[in-house]
Design a protein around this motif. Structure first.
Motif, short mmCIF file in Angstrom:
data_model
loop_
_atom_site.label_atom_id
_atom_site.label_comp_id
_atom_site.label_asym_id
_atom_site.label_seq_id
_atom_site.Cartn_x
_atom_site.Cartn_y
_atom_site.Cartn_z
N ILE A 127 0.86 -1.19 0.00
CA ILE A 127 0.00 0.00 0.00
C ILE A 127 0.89 1.24 0.00
N PHE A 128 0.68 2.11 -0.99
CA PHE A 128 1.53 3.29 -1.16
C PHE A 128 0.83 4.52 -0.61
N SER A 129 1.65 5.52 -0.22
CA SER A 129 1.07 6.67 0.49
C SER A 129 0.22 7.55 -0.42
N ASP A 130 0.35 7.43 -1.75
CA ASP A 130 -0.48 8.25 -2.64
C ASP A 130 -1.79 7.55 -2.99
N GLY A 131 -2.08 6.42 -2.32
CA GLY A 131 -3.33 5.70 -2.58
C GLY A 131 -3.17 4.55 -3.57
N SER A 132 -2.01 4.47 -4.22
CA SER A 132 -1.78 3.33 -5.12
C SER A 132 -1.66 2.06 -4.28
N VAL A 133 -2.08 0.94 -4.86
CA VAL A 133 -2.06 -0.35 -4.16
C VAL A 133 -1.60 -1.41 -5.15
N ALA A 134 -0.65 -2.24 -4.73
CA ALA A 134 -0.25 -3.39 -5.56
C ALA A 134 -0.82 -4.65 -4.91
N LEU A 135 -1.56 -5.44 -5.69
CA LEU A 135 -2.13 -6.69 -5.18
C LEU A 135 -1.35 -7.87 -5.74
N TRP A 136 -1.15 -8.88 -4.88
CA TRP A 136 -0.46 -10.09 -5.33
C TRP A 136 -1.46 -11.07 -5.93
N SER A 137 -1.25 -11.41 -7.19
CA SER A 137 -2.26 -12.19 -7.91
C SER A 137 -2.40 -13.62 -7.38
N GLY A 138 -1.34 -14.15 -6.78
CA GLY A 138 -1.38 -15.55 -6.32
C GLY A 138 -2.48 -15.83 -5.31
N HIS A 139 -2.90 -14.80 -4.57
CA HIS A 139 -3.92 -15.04 -3.54
C HIS A 139 -5.32 -15.27 -4.13
N PHE A 140 -5.45 -15.13 -5.45
CA PHE A 140 -6.75 -15.37 -6.10
C PHE A 140 -6.76 -16.71 -6.83
N HIS A 141 -5.73 -17.50 -6.64
CA HIS A 141 -5.67 -18.84 -7.27
C HIS A 141 -6.37 -19.87 -6.39
N MET A 142 -7.23 -20.67 -7.01
CA MET A 142 -7.94 -21.72 -6.26
C MET A 142 -8.00 -23.00 -7.08
N MET A 143 -8.25 -24.11 -6.38
CA MET A 143 -8.51 -25.37 -7.08
C MET A 143 -9.56 -26.16 -6.31
N PRO A 144 -10.29 -27.06 -7.05
CA PRO A 144 -11.34 -27.82 -6.39
C PRO A 144 -10.75 -28.87 -5.45
N ILE A 145 -11.46 -29.11 -4.37
CA ILE A 145 -11.03 -30.17 -3.45
C ILE A 145 -12.29 -30.84 -2.91
N ALA A 146 -12.21 -32.14 -2.62
CA ALA A 146 -13.40 -32.94 -2.33
C ALA A 146 -14.12 -32.46 -1.06
N SER A 147 -13.37 -32.02 -0.07
CA SER A 147 -14.00 -31.64 1.21
C SER A 147 -13.02 -30.83 2.04
N ALA A 148 -13.56 -30.22 3.10
CA ALA A 148 -12.71 -29.49 4.03
C ALA A 148 -11.72 -30.44 4.69
N GLU A 149 -12.17 -31.69 4.95
CA GLU A 149 -11.29 -32.68 5.60
C GLU A 149 -10.10 -33.00 4.69
N ALA A 150 -10.37 -33.07 3.39
CA ALA A 150 -9.28 -33.37 2.45
C ALA A 150 -8.25 -32.23 2.48
N ALA A 151 -8.73 -31.00 2.62
CA ALA A 151 -7.81 -29.85 2.69
C ALA A 151 -6.99 -29.92 3.97
N GLU A 152 -7.65 -30.36 5.03
CA GLU A 152 -7.00 -30.43 6.34
C GLU A 152 -5.81 -31.39 6.30
N ALA A 153 -5.94 -32.43 5.48
CA ALA A 153 -4.89 -33.46 5.42
C ALA A 153 -3.71 -33.05 4.56
N LEU A 154 -3.82 -31.92 3.84
CA LEU A 154 -2.75 -31.56 2.90
C LEU A 154 -1.54 -30.99 3.63
N PRO A 155 -0.34 -31.28 3.11
CA PRO A 155 0.85 -30.65 3.70
C PRO A 155 0.91 -29.19 3.29
#
Ligand SMILES: [Zn+2]
Length: 470
Positions: A127-155
Motif C-alpha cells: 500500500i503506497f502513500s499516494d493511494g496506489s495499491v499493488a495486489l499479489w495475484s497468487g492469492h486469487f488462485h484456487m482449485m477444487p477439493i473434495a471436502s474441508a477434511e481433504a484440505a486439512e490433510a494436505l501438507p
C-alpha cells in the motif's frame, strides 16, 4: 524474524516467499477452471470467482499466516457476500466452503487490501502513500477439493500434488483508470496462473537500463536516492557474475508504512521479475549505515533469486537451501564487492552458528517444522564449502549449474552435490552434506568443523566447539 543491528529483516526468512515455487501443472489448452475478476472502484474492492466445475469446496493455493501472531489474514480482509458460502481455516490452508451441496457457480467477495508480512509468502498488498495499491495475484488462485477434511490433510507444500481442473486465472481492473503490469499500463491485466503484483493507482515507475522502480513518494529522500543508485549496481554485478537471468526486465516496488515511533523495519519478497519492499519506522527517517547495508543486502538476496529461484528452481521445497543459502552467499559477496568497508564475516558467522544449532534435525525437513531458517543458514554453510572446494567465487559454481539446467529449469539436490564432487571435493564431503539434509547429525558443530577442514576453509574453534571463521 531475524534482527540485525536492531533492523528487522522479514524476507531473509521468507523461504518460498522468496522463491517462485512451481505451481501445480495445468493442462495447457483447457480454459481455466477458476476465473477471478478483481475490481477496484474507489475505496471498494471486490473479487468475483466463477467456477467452471461443481465442487463442495475450493482450496486457496496460497494460505500462509501472518508472521506476527501466526493467524490467517483472509478473515480480517475478505468478506464473502454470496449467501451459503464461507472461508474457513483447515489445517495449513484457507478453504472456500458451501454450507450445503456445491459452491455456487459465482461467488462474490468484498475485501480490504492488507499489507501484512506473511510466513513464506508474498504480502497480500503493498500500500503506497499516494493511494496506489499493488495486489499479489497468487492469492486469487484456487482449485477444487473434495471436502474441508481433504484440505486439512494436505501438507503445507502443495508442489507435486495433483488437483482436478485446469488452473486459475485472475483479471485486475480499476474503474478509475489503467493498471500497471510488467512495467506498462493496461485497461486490465489477466494472469493465467501468473503470480505477480499488479499496481492500481497513479504511481509511475522510474526506469533505468537494469530495473524499473516503483517507489513510494513519501519514502525518506536518502533512501530513495540509495535505492535508485544501489539497485541497478547490484543487478549489474550479479549479471556479470551469473550471466543473463532470462526473465522479464525486473521491477522494484517499495512502499512506506510511515514513521512509526521506536521502529526500524523492512520487509519484502521477490517474484519472477519483481522485488517488493516495505519500510516502516522513525529509525528509517535519517541516513543510517545499518539500514543502508540491510537494504542493499536484501535487494541483493532477492535479486539473486532471479537466477536461483527463477532461471532455475528447486525440485521440492526441502531443497530450498540451494536457493536461500545460495542467494545469501551471493548477496554477501556482491555487497562486499560494491563496498570495501563491508565486512561479510558477521553475517556468515551468524549463519554458521544457526546451522550448528538447527542441523541436529534433517535440514531438508525444516519447512514442515517451521524452521525455515535452517534453509538459509545451512544452505549458506554448504555454499561456503562449495566455494572453497571449487577455489572460485560461489557465483562461478552457481553459473555452471544454471547453464546446465536452464533447459529444464530445475536444479536438484543430486545435481548440486554432483557439481560439488566434480569441483574436486573429497566424496565424503558431499555424503556428509547429504546426511545433514536427510537425517541431521548428532553434533553439527563438529560436522561443520570437519567439512571446513576437508574443504580448506580457515577457522578457529570457539569455547563451545563452534567453528569461527577466521
Ligand atoms: Zn530468499
Amino acid at each position: 524474524m531475524r534482527l540485525v543491528g536492531g533492523f528487522v529483516i522479514a524476507c531473509s526468512l521468507a523461504l518460498a516467499g522468496c522463491v517462485s515455487a512451481p505451481a501445480p501443472r495445468a493442462a495447457a489448452p483447457a480454459p481455466p477452471t477458476v476465473s477471478a475478476e478483481v475490481v477496484r472502484d474507489g475505496d471498494n474492492w471486490t473479487v468475483e470467482f466463477r467456477f467452471g466445475l461443481r465442487s463442495p469446496a475450493w482450496l486457496f493455493h496460497h494460505g500462509s499466516v501472518a508472521r506476527e501472531g501466526g493467524r490467517p489474514w483472509r478473515p480480517g480482509s475478505w468478506a464473502v457476500e454470496t449467501p451459503g458460502v464461507r472461508i474457513e481455516r483447515r489445517g495449513r490452508h484457507d478453504v472456500l466452503l458451501a454450507e450445503s451441496g456445491d459452491v455456487p457457480e459465482t461467488v462474490r467477495i468484498r475485501f480490504t487490501p492488507v499489507s501484512v508480512d506473511l510466513i513464506a509468502e508474498y504480502d497480500p498488498a503493498l500500500i503506497f502513500s499516494d493511494g496506489s495499491v499493488a495486489l499479489w495475484s497468487g492469492h486469487f488462485h484456487m482449485m477444487p477439493i473434495a471436502s474441508a477434511e481433504a484440505a486439512e490433510a494436505l501438507p503445507m507444500d502443495l508442489n507435486g500434488i495433483r488437483f482436478n481442473g485446469s488452473g486459475s486465472q485472475a483479471t485486475f481492473r480499476d474503474r478509475a483508470g489503467r493498471v500497471l503490469h510488467i512495467g506498462q499500463r493496461f485497461d486490465s491485466a489477466t494472469l493465467i496462473g501468473g503470480k505477480v503484483y499488479v499496481l492500481f493507482g497513479p504511481l509511475q515507475p522510474v526506469t533505468s537500463e537494469d530495473i524499473a522502480a516503483v517507489i513510494d513518494p513519501a519514502l525518506p529522500d536518502w533512501l530513495k536516492r540509495e535505492l535508485a543508485a544501489s539497485t541497478p549496481a547490484i543487478l549489474r554485478r550479479l549479471t556479470e557474475e551469473l550471466g543473463p537471468h532470462g526473465g522479464p526486465p525486473p521491477m522494484l516496488l517499495v512502499s512506506w508504512r510511515g514513521p512509526t515511533p521506536g521502529l526500524t523495519s523492512m520487509g519484502g519478497s521477490t517474484l519472477p521479475g519483481q522485488i517488493g519492499m516495505t519500510f516502516q519506522g522513525a529509525g528509517v527517517l535519517t541516513e543510517d549505515k545499518d539500514v543502508r547495508d540491510s537494504a542493499r543486502w536484501f535487494i541483493a538476496h532477492e535479486a539473486a533469486h532471479f537466477w536461483l529461484g527463477n532461471a532455475v528452481r528447486y525440485e521440492v521445497a526441502g531443497d530450498s537451501w540451494i536457493m536461500e543459502g545460495g542467494s545469501d552467499l551471493l548477496a554477501t559477496r556482491a555487497i562486499a564487492a560494491m563496498d570495501p568497508a563491508y565486512d561479510p564475516k558477521p553475517r556468515l558467522q551468524e549463519a554458521l552458528n544457526q546451522c550448528a544449532t538447527l542441523a541436529v534435525r534433517p535440514v531438508a525437513g525444516a519447512g514442515e517444522r517451521g524452521e525455515n531458517l535452517a534453509f538459509y543458514a545451512c544452505g549458506a554453510v554448504f555454499a561456503l564449502v562449495a566455494e572453497a572446494v571449487s577455489r572460485r567465487p560461489y557465483g562461478a559454481f552457481v553459473r555452471a549449474l544454471i547453464e546446465a539446467n536452464r533447459a529444464d529449469g530445475v536444479l536438484t539436490r543430486a545435481e548440486w552435490l554432483a557439481a560439488l564432487d566434480g569441483a574436486g571435493a573429497d566424496p565424503s564431503v558431499g555424503q556428509d552434506i547429504d546426511r545433514m539434509l536427510r537425517s541431521g547429525v548428532p553434533d553439527p558443530k563438529a560436522m561443520i568443523a570437519s567439512l571446513f577442514t576437508r574443504s580448506g576453509i580457515a577457522f578457529t574453534l570457539g569455547p563451545d566447539g563452534t567453528p569461527r571463521l577466521s
